[in-house]
Design a protein around this motif. Structure first.
Motif, PDB file in Angstrom:
ATOM      1  N   ARG A  92       0.800  -1.212   0.000  1.00  0.00           N
ATOM      2  CA  ARG A  92       0.000   0.000   0.000  1.00  0.00           C
ATOM      3  C   ARG A  92       0.842   1.276   0.000  1.00  0.00           C
ATOM      4  O   ARG A  92       0.392   2.338   0.429  1.00  0.00           O
ATOM      5  N   ARG A  93       2.061   1.177  -0.499  1.00  0.00           N
ATOM      6  CA  ARG A  93       2.855   2.396  -0.630  1.00  0.00           C
ATOM      7  C   ARG A  93       2.237   3.307  -1.685  1.00  0.00           C
ATOM      8  O   ARG A  93       1.578   2.856  -2.609  1.00  0.00           O
ATOM      9  N   GLY A  94       2.480   4.573  -1.547  1.00  0.00           N
ATOM     10  CA  GLY A  94       1.857   5.574  -2.406  1.00  0.00           C
ATOM     11  C   GLY A  94       2.291   5.468  -3.849  1.00  0.00           C
ATOM     12  O   GLY A  94       3.221   4.734  -4.201  1.00  0.00           O
ATOM     13  N   PRO A  95       1.655   6.252  -4.718  1.00  0.00           N
ATOM     14  CA  PRO A  95       1.898   6.158  -6.159  1.00  0.00           C
ATOM     15  C   PRO A  95       3.213   6.779  -6.610  1.00  0.00           C
ATOM     16  O   PRO A  95       3.546   6.720  -7.781  1.00  0.00           O
ATOM     17  N   ASP A  96       3.984   7.366  -5.667  1.00  0.00           N
ATOM     18  CA  ASP A  96       5.221   8.027  -6.062  1.00  0.00           C
ATOM     19  C   ASP A  96       6.412   7.078  -6.099  1.00  0.00           C
ATOM     20  O   ASP A  96       7.511   7.478  -6.477  1.00  0.00           O
ATOM     21  N   THR A  97       6.235   5.823  -5.695  1.00  0.00           N
ATOM     22  CA  THR A  97       7.337   4.878  -5.726  1.00  0.00           C
ATOM     23  C   THR A  97       7.528   4.347  -7.144  1.00  0.00           C
ATOM     24  O   THR A  97       6.595   4.325  -7.955  1.00  0.00           O
ATOM     25  N   ASP A  98       8.749   3.899  -7.431  1.00  0.00           N
ATOM     26  CA  ASP A  98       9.041   3.369  -8.770  1.00  0.00           C
ATOM     27  C   ASP A  98       8.170   2.161  -9.088  1.00  0.00           C
ATOM     28  O   ASP A  98       7.674   2.012 -10.215  1.00  0.00           O
ATOM     29  N   ALA A 100       5.201   1.438  -7.921  1.00  0.00           N
ATOM     30  CA  ALA A 100       3.810   1.833  -8.164  1.00  0.00           C
ATOM     31  C   ALA A 100       3.655   2.455  -9.545  1.00  0.00           C
ATOM     32  O   ALA A 100       2.682   2.183 -10.259  1.00  0.00           O
ATOM     33  N   LEU A 101       4.605   3.283  -9.930  1.00  0.00           N
ATOM     34  CA  LEU A 101       4.541   3.915 -11.251  1.00  0.00           C
ATOM     35  C   LEU A 101       4.644   2.869 -12.357  1.00  0.00           C
ATOM     36  O   LEU A 101       3.932   2.939 -13.367  1.00  0.00           O
ATOM     37  N   GLU A 102       5.516   1.902 -12.156  1.00  0.00           N
ATOM     38  CA  GLU A 102       5.658   0.829 -13.151  1.00  0.00           C
ATOM     39  C   GLU A 102       4.379   0.008 -13.255  1.00  0.00           C
ATOM     40  O   GLU A 102       3.949  -0.363 -14.357  1.00  0.00           O
ATOM     41  N   ALA A 103       3.742  -0.250 -12.102  1.00  0.00           N
ATOM     42  CA  ALA A 103       2.493  -1.008 -12.104  1.00  0.00           C
ATOM     43  C   ALA A 103       1.413  -0.273 -12.880  1.00  0.00           C
ATOM     44  O   ALA A 103       0.703  -0.868 -13.703  1.00  0.00           O
ATOM     45  N   LEU A 104       1.291   1.028 -12.643  1.00  0.00           N
ATOM     46  CA  LEU A 104       0.261   1.808 -13.330  1.00  0.00           C
ATOM     47  C   LEU A 104       0.521   1.880 -14.829  1.00  0.00           C
ATOM     48  O   LEU A 104      -0.415   1.838 -15.631  1.00  0.00           O
ATOM     49  N   GLU A 105       1.783   1.974 -15.218  1.00  0.00           N
ATOM     50  CA  GLU A 105       2.120   1.995 -16.651  1.00  0.00           C
ATOM     51  C   GLU A 105       1.763   0.668 -17.306  1.00  0.00           C
ATOM     52  O   GLU A 105       1.230   0.633 -18.430  1.00  0.00           O
ATOM     53  N   THR A 106       2.048  -0.446 -16.618  1.00  0.00           N
ATOM     54  CA  THR A 106       1.712  -1.758 -17.166  1.00  0.00           C
ATOM     55  C   THR A 106       0.202  -1.927 -17.279  1.00  0.00           C
ATOM     56  O   THR A 106      -0.303  -2.456 -18.279  1.00  0.00           O
ATOM     57  N   TRP A 142     -12.023  -2.584  -0.295  1.00  0.00           N
ATOM     58  CA  TRP A 142     -10.600  -2.885  -0.106  1.00  0.00           C
ATOM     59  C   TRP A 142      -9.772  -1.636  -0.428  1.00  0.00           C
ATOM     60  O   TRP A 142      -9.136  -1.575  -1.501  1.00  0.00           O
ATOM     61  N   PRO A 143      -9.765  -0.622   0.406  1.00  0.00           N
ATOM     62  CA  PRO A 143      -9.056   0.634   0.100  1.00  0.00           C
ATOM     63  C   PRO A 143      -7.584   0.391  -0.234  1.00  0.00           C
ATOM     64  O   PRO A 143      -6.906  -0.396   0.424  1.00  0.00           O
ATOM     65  N   HIS A 144      -7.139   1.068  -1.274  1.00  0.00           N
ATOM     66  CA  HIS A 144      -5.747   0.916  -1.723  1.00  0.00           C
ATOM     67  C   HIS A 144      -5.376   2.143  -2.556  1.00  0.00           C
ATOM     68  O   HIS A 144      -6.145   2.549  -3.432  1.00  0.00           O
ATOM     69  N   PRO A 145      -4.225   2.755  -2.289  1.00  0.00           N
ATOM     70  CA  PRO A 145      -3.862   3.971  -3.033  1.00  0.00           C
ATOM     71  C   PRO A 145      -3.749   3.760  -4.540  1.00  0.00           C
ATOM     72  O   PRO A 145      -4.034   4.670  -5.316  1.00  0.00           O
ATOM     73  N   ARG A 146      -3.371   2.556  -4.963  1.00  0.00           N
ATOM     74  CA  ARG A 146      -3.250   2.335  -6.405  1.00  0.00           C
ATOM     75  C   ARG A 146      -4.616   2.223  -7.075  1.00  0.00           C
ATOM     76  O   ARG A 146      -4.758   2.559  -8.254  1.00  0.00           O
ATOM     77  N   LEU A 147      -5.598   1.762  -6.335  1.00  0.00           N
ATOM     78  CA  LEU A 147      -6.957   1.794  -6.887  1.00  0.00           C
ATOM     79  C   LEU A 147      -7.416   3.230  -7.080  1.00  0.00           C
ATOM     80  O   LEU A 147      -8.091   3.555  -8.064  1.00  0.00           O
TER      81      LEU A 147
END
Length: 259
Positions: A92-98, A100-106, A142-147
């Motif tokens: 559940r780390r925020g979207p500023d981590t590498d 998280a950014l890679e996950a969102l791009e994928t 299921w709260p999650h910052p990436r959602l």
């Protein structure tokens, strides 16, 4: 083996044996037709198939379900598994981590690839609507910052399989469980719609779904094998009649289901 050793063995194995059960409630909740994701308003193409191709009795319905599972079901389950793997689990780390950014791009790439496998504009619209509704429900359950990030992406919302894979991961499920939920949904959505639309015996309809259980499991297993496949290489099996019927259905002035 004496009684004490047998007891020790059971005590040693119990955590391993029970571990998969910890995520089973999440899978059951996500696969429940009553989950508030808007799926009840869709027939999975059955309404158009009933009107245009005579899918009106149990035998025809079962053939329709088999065909949908073998085409759309395979594709959606594979994309769901890939999205689940890309999401990154319950971190559940925020979207500023590498990561998280890679996950969102994928996930964005998966979304584009799924759109390319959905020729019908009406089905693309329905898929994105279902994706948005699923995310809306999951962000509370299921709260999650990436959602949150996925929901706020500057487009019309993710396609339903991408959203389902992300939500499954946020709920603690793995790609295999996510694929099973998708394959199950590919059959259950039109099956339950048939009860409402055609007045078929619900016991008989669910017996047909039960008979498809081994096929659903096989499709889910095949899809889970694609969890780490490059997005462009994911399955692209087509069901042209589903796309053609969807465009006809979207033009109807009176219809029971949104798709």
């Amino acid at each position: 083996m004496n009684a004490q050793n047998a007891q020790d063995t059971r005590n040693t194995r119990e955590p391993e044996d029970r571990q998969p059960q910890t995520t089973l409630p999440a899978l059951l909740l996500l696969a429940d037709g009553r989950f508030p994701s808007g799926g009840h308003a869709h027939s999975g193409g059955l309404e158009a198939a009933a009107a245009l191709d005579g899918v009106r009795d149990l035998a025809a319905l079962e053939e329709f379900l088999r065909g949908r599972l073998a085409t759309t079901g395979v594709v959606t389950a594979a994309f769901t598994a890939a999205a689940c793997a890309a999401f990154g689990g319950t971190d559940r780390r925020g979207p500023d981590t590498d990561a998280a950014l890679e996950a969102l791009e994928t996930l964005e790439t998966l979304d584009h690839e799924f759109a390319a496998r959905t020729p019908s504009p009406a089905l693309r619209t329905a898929s994105r609507r279902l994706g948005r509704q699923l995310l809306r429900a999951a962000r509370t359950i299921w709260p999650h910052p990436r959602l949150d990030e996925l929901s706020a992406a500057p487009r019309h919302g993710p396609h339903q399989p991408v959203a389902l894979g992300a939500v499954a991961a946020a709920a603690g499920l793995g790609p295999d469980a996510a694929a099973l939920a998708a394959a199950h949904d590919a059959v259950l959505t039109p099956a339950t719609a048939a009860v409402r639309l055609l007045g078929l015996d619900p016991f008989a309809v669910h017996a047909a779904v039960a008979r498809l259980g081994p096929r659903i499991a096989a499709v889910a297993a095949e899809a889970a094998d694609h969890a780490h496949t490059a997005p462009a290489a994911l399955p692209s099996r087509a069901g042209p009649l589903l796309d053609i019927r969807a465009e006809h259905h979207a033009a109807w002035e009176v219809r029971l289901f949104a798709s």
